[in-house]
Design an enzyme around this catalytic site. Structure first.
Site, mmCIF file in Angstrom:
data_model
loop_
_atom_site.group_PDB
_atom_site.id
_atom_site.type_symbol
_atom_site.label_atom_id
_atom_site.label_comp_id
_atom_site.label_asym_id
_atom_site.label_seq_id
_atom_site.Cartn_x
_atom_site.Cartn_y
_atom_site.Cartn_z
ATOM 1 N N GLU A 139 4.951 -0.185 -9.834
ATOM 2 C CA GLU A 139 3.548 -0.263 -10.240
ATOM 3 C C GLU A 139 2.813 0.939 -9.655
ATOM 4 O O GLU A 139 2.901 1.194 -8.456
ATOM 5 C CB GLU A 139 2.944 -1.575 -9.710
ATOM 6 C CG GLU A 139 1.465 -1.698 -9.984
ATOM 7 C CD GLU A 139 0.805 -2.866 -9.234
ATOM 8 O OE1 GLU A 139 1.512 -3.746 -8.711
ATOM 9 O OE2 GLU A 139 -0.440 -2.858 -9.175
ATOM 10 N N LYS A 222 -3.905 -1.933 -35.544
ATOM 11 C CA LYS A 222 -4.705 -0.744 -35.265
ATOM 12 C C LYS A 222 -4.281 -0.110 -33.924
ATOM 13 O O LYS A 222 -4.054 1.105 -33.845
ATOM 14 C CB LYS A 222 -6.180 -1.153 -35.219
ATOM 15 C CG LYS A 222 -7.130 -0.005 -35.133
ATOM 16 C CD LYS A 222 -8.554 -0.505 -35.325
ATOM 17 C CE LYS A 222 -9.556 0.591 -34.997
ATOM 18 N NZ LYS A 222 -10.922 0.073 -34.966
ATOM 19 N N CYS A 380 -4.879 -17.223 12.917
ATOM 20 C CA CYS A 380 -5.044 -15.965 13.657
ATOM 21 C C CYS A 380 -6.428 -15.895 14.297
ATOM 22 O O CYS A 380 -6.662 -16.568 15.286
ATOM 23 C CB CYS A 380 -4.727 -14.784 12.764
ATOM 24 S SG CYS A 380 -4.088 -13.399 13.733
ATOM 25 N N MET A 383 -7.574 -19.229 14.863
ATOM 26 C CA MET A 383 -6.977 -19.883 16.031
ATOM 27 C C MET A 383 -7.690 -19.410 17.296
ATOM 28 O O MET A 383 -8.025 -20.211 18.180
ATOM 29 C CB MET A 383 -5.484 -19.524 16.093
ATOM 30 C CG MET A 383 -4.749 -20.093 17.273
ATOM 31 S SD MET A 383 -4.799 -18.984 18.701
ATOM 32 C CE MET A 383 -3.331 -19.501 19.559
ATOM 33 N N HIS A 508 0.437 -15.983 10.605
ATOM 34 C CA HIS A 508 -0.146 -16.145 9.268
ATOM 35 C C HIS A 508 0.824 -16.892 8.346
ATOM 36 O O HIS A 508 1.648 -16.261 7.689
ATOM 37 C CB HIS A 508 -0.421 -14.765 8.644
ATOM 38 C CG HIS A 508 -1.543 -14.021 9.280
ATOM 39 N ND1 HIS A 508 -2.843 -14.109 8.840
ATOM 40 C CD2 HIS A 508 -1.560 -13.170 10.327
ATOM 41 C CE1 HIS A 508 -3.614 -13.339 9.587
ATOM 42 N NE2 HIS A 508 -2.864 -12.755 10.507
ATOM 43 N N GLU A 510 0.240 -18.201 5.541
ATOM 44 C CA GLU A 510 -0.076 -17.998 4.117
ATOM 45 C C GLU A 510 0.843 -16.986 3.443
ATOM 46 O O GLU A 510 1.069 -17.063 2.233
ATOM 47 C CB GLU A 510 -1.547 -17.600 3.932
ATOM 48 C CG GLU A 510 -1.959 -16.191 4.380
ATOM 49 C CD GLU A 510 -2.339 -16.073 5.859
ATOM 50 O OE1 GLU A 510 -1.906 -16.921 6.657
ATOM 51 O OE2 GLU A 510 -3.047 -15.122 6.215
#
Ligand code: GLN
Length: 533
Positions: A139, A222, A380, A383, A508, A510
């Site tokens: 990318e 188009k 983090c 906490m 972390h 997540e």
């Protein structure tokens, strides 16, 4: 033979190139191919770790401790590819390496130039992630037409000429704006953007067209005619309710089939998108909703806590519940008071961050959830703020703080470890990447993970100060997780008799959550919040 897909973006930024690339990866994995993903970023920072979340959004941390672009988060959530230091390359890294080599004499006698030295370095970095992969999806950050991304585009143009015809494929993500006053979708910006690519020698074979309205046949014809692509390769990328629908939307238009055809690869008969259908079905069918308060200092920018929001969605999937976020700016808590800001939330999550701004609001929010027994997950900085709150209001240390905010505090419950004291430079010097953690039995964390040893990713400089462990223990704090070899506090909890769910982690969680395997702490937090509601 390795295959290379290059994804560029046109017309405007923020069209979702990262999600589009990740979705392509998911579709090709579903076809049985091993894929790798790479993000090329045109800025001169070596990595995004030194940028403000307001500038750049979340910094995604990989297992091996690289601070990377948030698109790598999409790559890991959508595919099985494991991201490392090598999967996010910036212009800063490229120039750094070429200039270092020049000083070492690697190009002795030569004039060092953008072409070929910078472009060769870029091509090497693309090849470097192709080990163990059949297809590499690259990318290219920025928008076609930017000065900064030209060396990247030149490099991938060269790869197309240097490899065999069907070993490379250019895909362009573009915008088809809808002009309300005329009641029409407009193709001109896309024509210009593809024209711009052709000027520099790149002919995209597939167009992914972001649009808010469906593209009819006439419009597709188009676009195809003016942009020099086949009509069936004009793919509608209509705004989706949620990102996990996108691989399915693409597959319905045979994007996977067209890609494989261009790359000269076989298409499997069946299409293994069952797991995608399942999670999308769960999200669509459920009528259970849950309001979670996200209390932080960067809530104004959606991208700042990308992985947090996604992990909450995953925790919702695990509990067949749709999550509604209530974004609570911690600075506003300082102004407006905590009660009114927290109204209606069934659980509160407090993500990471840096610097003193908004800290007092975060501490008031912790006090509120602790006293009102609202389920809480601190991460983090979240906490560290809970440790400060408990120190001040439960352990009676009025002056408690982190030395990040108050270096003179007489009760520095969050402090610097000796190895951090010696650090003088800012880039890449925090405690970064995966570290092991041992869990204590009979805690919320152990109940969620159901194992003794876990590995989670870190990105912080400061730590819980071990001098205060005893006082905290006496006051009902449970140290539910510690770093196996370093005696560092990783998780603090409140005794389950005092609070239904109060868990705060120095790491972390997540970053490791996926839609198909929601993170155990997020699932447990959502479950506790449902019970509270
Ligand atoms: N600022 C804190 C530290 O550096 C917390 C970092 C974070 O939340 N990621 O330790």
């Amino acid at each position: 033979m390795k295959k290379f897909i290059f994804v560029t973006g046109g017309v405007v930024s923020s069209l979702g190139k990262g999600i589009a690339s990740a979705s392509i990866g998911a579709l090709l994995e579903a076809q049985g191919y091993r894929i790798s993903l790479l993000k090329l970023d045109p800025y001169l920072n070596v990595d995004p770790g030194t940028m403000s979340p307001f500038q750049h959004g979340e910094v995604y941390v990989t297992e091996d401790g690289a601070e990377t672009d948030l698109d790598l988060g999409h790559y890991e959530r959508f595919t099985n590819a494991r991201m490392t230091f090598r999967n996010n390359v910036t212009s800063g890294q490229i120039y750094n390496s070429v200039i270092t080599k020049e000083r070492e004499g690697a190009y002795l006698g030569k004039t060092v130039q953008v072409v070929p030295h910078i472009t060769n370095e870029i091509k090497e970095r693309i090849n470097a992630v192709s080990e163990n992969a059949d297809i590499v999806i690259t990318e290219i950050g920025g928008t076609v037409g930017d000065i900064e991304s030209l060396p990247f585009l030149e490099s991938v143009r060269q790869m197309h000429v240097q490899l065999t015809e069907n070993d490379t494929l250019h895909i362009h993500l573009t915008l088809i704006p809808y002009i309300g006053a005329a009641g029409e979708l407009k193709t001109k910006p896309t024509q210009h953007s593809v024209g711009r690519l052709r000027e520099i020698g790149i002919q995209p074979k597939i167009l992914l067209c972001r649009t808010e309205k469906q593209l009819n046949d006439e419009i597709k014809e188009k676009i195809a005619l003016f942009c020099n692509v086949r009509k069936e390769a004009v793919i509608e990328a209509i705004d989706a309710d949620q990102v996990y629908e996108i691989p399915l939307l693409f597959s319905r238009q045979n994007l996977d089939g067209i890609i494989l055809e261009y790359l000269g690869l076989k298409r499997k008969k069946g299409n293994d998108l069952k797991k995608w259908k399942k999670i999308v079905g769960t999200l669509r069918q459920t009528d259970r909703e849950l309001v979670i308060g996200v209390v932080g200092k960067y809530v104004k920018l959606q991208d700042s806590y990308k992985s947090i929001y996604e992990a909450l969605v995953h925790g919702g999937i695990a509990n067949k519940t749709r999550i509604i976020y209530k974004k609570i700016d911690s600075e506003m808590i300082e102004e407006k008071g905590v009660e009114s800001m927290m109204e209606g939330v069934s659980g509160v999550i407090m993500p990471g961050g840096f610097g003193i701004r908004g800290i007092e609001g975060m501490i008031s929010a912790v006090k509120y959830v602790r006293e009102k027994r609202i389920p809480f997950l601190g991460i983090c900085l979240g906490m560290q703020c809970s440790a400060i709150e408990i120190a001040r209001h439960v352990c009676g240390m009025q002056d408690a703080s982190s030395i990040e905010f108050h270096p003179q505090s007489t009760s520095p419950v969050i402090c610097l470890m000796p190895e951090q004291n010696a650090v003088k430079t800012m880039g890449g010097t925090m405690r970064l990447g995966a570290y092991p953690c041992t869990l204590k039995k009979n805690t919320h964390s152990f109940g969620a993970y159901r194992k003794n040893r876990i590995d989670e990713r870190h990105r912080h400089r400061y730590e819980f100060n071990n001098d205060y462990r005893e006082v905290f223990k006496k006051n009902g704090v449970v140290f539910a997780g510690t770093c196996c070899n370093k005696n560092l506090v990783e998780i603090i909890e409140l005794d389950a008799r005092k609070h239904p769910f109060f868990v705060a982690t120095q790491f972390h969680p997540e970053f490791k959550s996926k839609p198909f395997s929601p993170h155990p702490l997020f699932s447990a937090f959502i479950k506790a919040s449902i019970a509270k509601r």
